[in-house]
Scaffold this active site. Structure first.
Site, mmCIF file in Angstrom:
data_model
loop_
_atom_site.group_PDB
_atom_site.id
_atom_site.type_symbol
_atom_site.label_atom_id
_atom_site.label_comp_id
_atom_site.label_asym_id
_atom_site.label_seq_id
_atom_site.Cartn_x
_atom_site.Cartn_y
_atom_site.Cartn_z
ATOM 1 N N ALA A 148 0.840 -1.206 0.000
ATOM 2 C CA ALA A 148 0.000 0.000 0.000
ATOM 3 C C ALA A 148 0.875 1.255 0.000
ATOM 4 C CB ALA A 148 -0.896 -0.007 1.235
ATOM 5 N N GLY A 171 0.980 -5.828 0.217
ATOM 6 C CA GLY A 171 0.106 -5.792 -0.954
ATOM 7 C C GLY A 171 0.868 -6.083 -2.240
ATOM 8 N N GLU A 206 0.851 -9.659 -2.510
ATOM 9 C CA GLU A 206 -0.522 -10.108 -2.793
ATOM 10 C C GLU A 206 -0.861 -9.899 -4.269
ATOM 11 O OE1 GLU A 206 -2.298 -7.894 0.524
ATOM 12 O OE2 GLU A 206 -3.136 -9.795 1.210
ATOM 13 N N GLU A 222 2.780 -7.577 7.344
ATOM 14 C CA GLU A 222 1.703 -6.821 8.002
ATOM 15 C C GLU A 222 1.677 -7.012 9.511
ATOM 16 O OE1 GLU A 222 1.480 -8.361 5.158
ATOM 17 O OE2 GLU A 222 0.364 -7.138 3.730
#
Ligand code: NAD
Length: 714
Positions: free
Chosen positions: A63, A104, A107, A127
């Protein structure tokens, strides 16, 4: 399409290049471009496969932190929506990962059907370090690729794996040695030639070692033992269990649910606050980020004692050569031997290679005079804490050092301006307050004198980061940020002993609250003679400053803590484990009796309040005086230098939670909040005098009569 994404087609392979420096954060400038490119590729009959790539430095760091907590972070298409699109693609999509793919970023790569990576790439879902869990399918996809055991390991520690390890785990399909994009295109063409279409991770099943029920029960027991009350690792376990037992979409729902719980929790709020606070410390309002810095290629350290040795290690650890200066050869030999012993111990634990130790030791030079260091770019003085000694050294440095050299002092309490004043170049003088052990502790208070030049400050901050410290700017005052606050904490701990607590009770209460150790154990570690010296100075300088003298009784017996084998506690030879000492209990009892102090039962909650508010109050004063640039800098000082618990807010149900959550507010707001939290009867700010109250406890032994009431902050 935004400039952040470049789309092209080469020999039937669509190439999506992400370009959102510095780390390809998946922000609102990147996500729509990625989605649009995927649409284009899917619709173009000439395209047979898709490659997505970032920069050589970063595939994606996850992010975009610049958009955290802004509406931009949730603007469509979100990362989960992009992942869903990836799952619907009819053409194979390959992630070409260079540098790192984190959070992310990984991901997004897991949404791809295949992954190739450059050799030194790091892959991870960190995270948990922010108290949350991977919220875009990471907890569901990673176990389907690497199995439950490895996925749990990666996600509950937040540690990364290299491309090679990723290949062994099945997370990476191919490690590309040469040009990453060329390799990825060749890999995509091979897939097409072999007729391999999309390989969706959602269609795979999770491999669990042994019986799933027994596996997850054992994993839960282990995580409960290791997570020290932090909730994120257990929530991650719950997600992996869901991945192993539920259809993919159900597992995703479970992931969202658990993510929501963590995001709202105090632990993750505190950890995220810490994450941003750390990034703030280097922002100095009147020193722009593009301030030119001086070159630091060679350093010198004066004094090869406890601190000089640790500072030298911090420098050579990152390849900066250091010359250590002492008055006598024996002191140099001793200093060098201590450094070698420290490194050898790390080598013996397998955490450092012998060649690396040899390389670092070879960067250390020694000298008995200042002449040998005149060409150093920075010299850090770490001699005895005496103004006359330090001023003498700075006069000598002024005479020999080349123009433009930075002259730094590691003083913990002395006036940096008074040290600078004896030189003809006060603009080059600065404080660098390291914490012990200096090669380990992350905190570095950078003390800005009234004449310190902006480029000297900018250079020292940059050096602090280079040697892997968290540099925090402090103005000049006695004790700077950290020690000025800890003095009030120590003062309060002695009052607690007077009033009825044992050292063990005081230490256990704040330790249970989350501090790394209690104030009396900390005193024993730092050396009780240090605090004693400061108090003796205070008795002269500040007769109004009330102190219990029970600590002096201990120090007067030569009980200086760990270094003498006894202090507030006893230490067996070679052990740092504090053992209760009945003699200390007797000394405290005698002191109370001689001073007519009546004891009472004091609750753990009161101990914690009085100690933590003592810190909070002085922190508020430090902010109001402008010694600290911002409230969050004070947090970083305490988090990285004094063992303050990162998740304090979540661990305590007492008003001290205010201390944490309000700490980052502007000082006035903060002080109001703190006053509210303390209760109206308590004095919470230096400049908000207490209402006169009857005093149940007085200590005739003090110069002034002590007038604090139960739980009140003096
Ligand atoms: P130390 O006694 O272990 O080492 C001081 C060294 O300086 C000795 O080896 C001594 O021989 C040398 N020295 C003294 N005068 C000298 C001179 N004129 N030229 C060259 N060498 C000289 O002390 P320390 O604990 O390393 O503390 C050093 C400084 O760091 C002090 O200012 C102290 O306040 C500060 N400090 C200490 C700590 C700590 O926890 N020990 C933490 C932060 C800051």
């Amino acid at each position: 399409m935004s400039d952040a994404v470049n789309y092209s087609v080469r020999d039937g392979i669509a190439v999506i290049v992400m370009n959102n420096p510095p780390v390809n954060g998946l922000g609102s400038v990147l996500r729509p471009g990625i989605a649009e490119s995927m649409h284009k590729a899917e619709a173009d009959p000439a395209v047979q496969a898709i490659v997505i790539i970032g920069s050589a430095k970063a595939f994606s760091g996850g992010a975009d932190i610049r958009e955290f907590n802004t509406p931009k972070s949730t603007m469509s298409p979100t990362l989960p929506e992009i992942n869903d699109m990836q799952d619907r693609l009819k053409k194979p999509m390959v992630a070409a990962i260079g540098g790192f793919a984190l959070g992310g970023g990984l991901e997004l790569a897991l949404g791809c059907h295949y992954r190739v990576a450059a050799p030194k790439t790091q892959l991870g879902l960190p995270e948990v370090k922010l108290g949350i869990l991977p919220g875009s399918g990471g907890t569901q996809r990673l176990p389907r690729v690497v199995g439950a055991t490895e996925a749990l390991k990666m996600m509950t520690t937040g540690n990364t794996v290299t491309a090679d390890k990723g290949k062994a785990l099945g997370l990476v399909d191919e490690v590309v040695e040469g040009d990453l994009l060329e390799g990825a295109i060749a890999y995509a063409k091979k897939l097409v030639a072999e007729g391999k279409g999309p390989r969706r991770i959602r269609d795979l099943t999770v491999k669990v070692d042994g019986d799933p029920q027994a596996f997850f029960a054992a994993a839960r027991a282990q995580i409960e033992k290791e997570s020290r009350g932090y909730p994120a690792p257990l929530q991650i376990l719950g997600c992996v269990e869901a991945a192993a037992s539920l259809p993919f979409d159900e597992g995703r729902k479970e992931e969202r649910r658990r993510f929501g719980i963590l995001v709202e929790g105090n632990e993750s709020k505190a950890l995220r606050h810490m994450f941003f606070a750390e990034r703030q410390t280097s922002k100095i309002p009147d020193v722009p980020e593009d301030t030119p810095v001086r070159r630091i290629e060679r350093a010198a350290v004066i004094g090869a004692g406890t601190m000089g040795g640790g500072i030298t290690m911090s420098m050579v650890n990152v390849g900066i050569p250091v010359t250590m200066v002492e008055m006598k050869q024996e002191a140099l030999d001793r200093g060098l031997a201590t450094i070698a012993k420290n490194y050898a111990s790390t080598v013996s634990k397998g955490r450092l290679k012998q060649e690396e130790m040899d390389k670092r030791m070879a960067l250390i030079g020694t000298a008995l005079g200042m002449e040998a260091i005149k060409d150093a770019d920075i010299v850090i003085e770490a001699v005895f804490e005496r103004m006359d000694v330090k001023q003498d050294i700075f006069r000598k440095l002024d005479a020999v050092m080349k123009p433009g050299a930075i002259l730094a002092t590691n003083t913990s309490t002395l006036d940096v301006d008074a040290i600078a004043a004896v030189t003809s170049r006060p603009q080059d003088v600065i404080g660098t307050h390291f914490f012990s052990p200096a090669n380990v502790m992350r905190l570095l208070e950078v003390v800005r004198g009234k004449a310190t030049a902006n480029d000297v400050l900018a250079t020292t901050m940059a050096l602090g980061k280079k040697i892997k410290k968290v540099p925090v700017v402090s103005g000049v005052c006695d004790g700077f940020i950290g020690n000025r606050m800890i003095e009030k904490y120590g003062q309060q701990s002695l009052f607690l002993l007077d009033e009825g607590c044992s050292p063990q009770q005081v230490d256990a209460a704040v330790q249970a609250w989350g501090m790394a150790m209690g104030p009396l154990t900390m005193g024993d570690m730092a050396g009780l003679d240090i605090g004693w010296e400061i108090r003796k100075r205070r008795y002269q300088e500040r007769p109004d400053f009330v102190y219990s003298k029970v600590g002096d009784r201990i120090a007067e017996l030569g009980r200086y803590g760990q270094k003498t084998g006894k202090g507030w506690y006893l230490y067996e030879a070679g052990s740092r484990k504090p053992l209760p000492d009945p003699l200390v209990d007797k000394i405290i009892e005698d002191y109370r009796r001689e001073n007519g102090i009546k004891t009472r039962a004091i609750s753990d909650a009161e101990i914690v309040e009085r100690l933590i508010y003592a810190l909070v109050n002085e922190g508020a004063a430090i902010l109001e005086e402008g010694i600290a640039l911002r409230a969050s800098d004070i947090d970083m000082v305490y988090l990285t230098g004094y063992g303050f618990p990162p998740t304090a807010a979540g661990r305590c149900s007492m008003p001290a939670r205010w201390a944490w959550t309000r700490w980052s507010r502007p000082s006035r707001d903060f002080s109001r909040a703190t006053r509210a939290a303390c209760g109206s009867s308590r004095r919470c700010l230096k400049n908000s005098p207490p209402k006169a109250r009857p005093s149940p406890i007085t200590t005739p032994g003090s110069r002034a009569t002590r007038t604090h009431t139960r739980g009140e902050l003096p």
